[in-house]
Design a protein around this motif. Sequence first.
Motif, PDB file in Angstrom:
ATOM      1  N   TYR A  40      38.413  45.830  40.059  1.00 22.26           N
ATOM      2  CA  TYR A  40      39.347  46.453  39.133  1.00 22.26           C
ATOM      3  C   TYR A  40      40.134  47.536  39.861  1.00 22.26           C
ATOM      4  CZ  TYR A  40      36.141  44.406  35.690  1.00 22.26           C
ATOM      5  OH  TYR A  40      35.360  43.553  34.980  1.00 22.26           O
ATOM      6  N   TRP A  81      43.328  40.474  40.465  1.00 16.12           N
ATOM      7  CA  TRP A  81      43.347  39.045  40.769  1.00 16.12           C
ATOM      8  C   TRP A  81      43.759  38.874  42.229  1.00 16.12           C
ATOM      9  CZ3 TRP A  81      42.711  34.852  37.186  1.00 16.12           C
ATOM     10  CH2 TRP A  81      42.386  35.273  35.889  1.00 16.12           C
ATOM     11  N   TYR A  97      34.133  37.529  31.231  1.00 17.60           N
ATOM     12  CA  TYR A  97      32.872  36.782  31.245  1.00 17.60           C
ATOM     13  C   TYR A  97      31.972  37.308  30.123  1.00 17.60           C
ATOM     14  CZ  TYR A  97      28.363  35.033  32.973  1.00 17.60           C
ATOM     15  OH  TYR A  97      27.143  34.424  33.102  1.00 17.60           O
ATOM     16  N   LEU A 148      36.134  35.032  39.071  1.00 16.71           N
ATOM     17  CA  LEU A 148      36.620  35.991  40.052  1.00 16.71           C
ATOM     18  C   LEU A 148      35.979  37.354  39.834  1.00 16.71           C
ATOM     19  CD1 LEU A 148      40.405  35.026  39.845  1.00 16.71           C
ATOM     20  CD2 LEU A 148      38.736  34.258  41.559  1.00 16.71           C
ATOM     21  N   PRO A 163      41.937  44.445  35.711  1.00 12.70           N
ATOM     22  CA  PRO A 163      41.332  43.453  36.608  1.00 12.70           C
ATOM     23  C   PRO A 163      42.226  43.161  37.806  1.00 12.70           C
ATOM     24  CG  PRO A 163      41.266  42.712  34.320  1.00 12.70           C
ATOM     25  CD  PRO A 163      42.146  43.911  34.348  1.00 12.70           C
ATOM     26  N   HIS A 214      38.344  35.897  35.194  1.00 10.76           N
ATOM     27  CA  HIS A 214      37.908  37.134  35.836  1.00 10.76           C
ATOM     28  C   HIS A 214      36.629  37.607  35.148  1.00 10.76           C
ATOM     29  CE1 HIS A 214      38.001  41.421  37.068  1.00 10.76           C
ATOM     30  NE2 HIS A 214      38.683  40.972  38.119  1.00 10.76           N
ATOM     31  N   THR A 215      35.799  38.324  35.876  1.00  9.65           N
ATOM     32  CA  THR A 215      34.537  38.789  35.279  1.00  9.65           C
ATOM     33  C   THR A 215      34.770  39.693  34.071  1.00  9.65           C
ATOM     34  OG1 THR A 215      34.499  40.543  36.954  1.00  9.65           O
ATOM     35  CG2 THR A 215      33.112  38.623  37.346  1.00  9.65           C
ATOM     36  N   SER A 216      35.961  40.263  33.951  1.00 12.06           N
ATOM     37  CA  SER A 216      36.253  41.123  32.798  1.00 12.06           C
ATOM     38  C   SER A 216      36.202  40.343  31.488  1.00 12.06           C
ATOM     39  CB  SER A 216      37.628  41.770  32.953  1.00 12.06           C
ATOM     40  OG  SER A 216      38.641  40.783  33.100  1.00 12.06           O
ATOM     41  N   THR A 226      36.469  40.029  41.554  1.00 15.43           N
ATOM     42  CA  THR A 226      37.322  40.652  42.561  1.00 15.43           C
ATOM     43  C   THR A 226      37.704  42.084  42.222  1.00 15.43           C
ATOM     44  OG1 THR A 226      39.123  39.408  41.478  1.00 15.43           O
ATOM     45  CG2 THR A 226      38.265  38.548  43.550  1.00 15.43           C
TER      46      THR A 226
END
Length: 308
Positions: A279, A103, A123, A275, A101, A119-121, A277
């Motif tokens: 990878y 950031w 979610y 986030l 990920p 982070h969306t990882s 954002t």
Amino acid sequence: MRLHLPREFCELPHAPFPPGTPPYPTRDQFIAYLDGYARAFAVEPLLGARVRAAAYDAGIGFWRVTVEVSCAAAGKDSMTTTATEFMSRWLVVATGENAEPVWPDGVEGMDVYRGTVMHTSTYKRGDEFTGKKVLVVGCGNSGMEVSLDLCDNGAKASMVVRDKLHVLPRDILGISTFGLSVFLLKWLPMKWVDALFLFFSRLILGDTEKYGLQRPKIGPLQIKKSTGKTPVLDIGALRKIGDGDIKVVPAINRFTESGVEFADGRKEDFDAVILATGYKSNVPSWLKVRTYANVHVQSYLLASCILS
């Protein structure tokens, strides 16, 4: 949750999806497919493992791959790790682009913000945010789909849009946009295919700029080729933006204790910040590449990981 691409582009060698599988398989269907594939071809994944180094030993003609394996993953009570070295004639790197990920750097005040930052990882479910105000930072495919999922689960979603981007319909005339691009690029120049996609996009989705989503000057496929940035394939978020259910906001200037201050000076409170954002590949950190006259594979592997 479903695959973003049609199933025919996600099949593994020698094993199509079972009959009756929908064009965009669900998460559970895809996992069942992978489990069935592993059983059929006796694939034994080593779970809970992390590659630390991979280098070609020219003296013996083999790759040496050092792997750290979690004892818990191996069925032991300890949470420690053990190092194991594998030796093989061939090394296939198939980790894709999305490993670590990313950031954002240099955003002031993130350490003072009292809400949830993730982070969306990590979610999982939109219903965890029902009734909450959530800021999604990023407007790629992940940012769009997380915003849509939040909206569908009763959250008040806002999405940060900093850059210009292309939004395309997932399907054009009943054909997947991705599949259509693969077909058309065999016969037409990329600029022509881009022009067709932008024409159909405007016809199907309308003018995205009225929602605050400005398009780049060059086409979506040309951007993908030159920068690796993938166009957004819309599955419903654009309609929610048009209806005002998902709010488009500018870049973040800084975090505050209860929310953020945007680049235009406006402040707003949020219960959580997600986030989207992106990878990055972690392959360059562990794949040790050298040049040998009798070895041709290393540079190809690294290039395929970086450019795929």
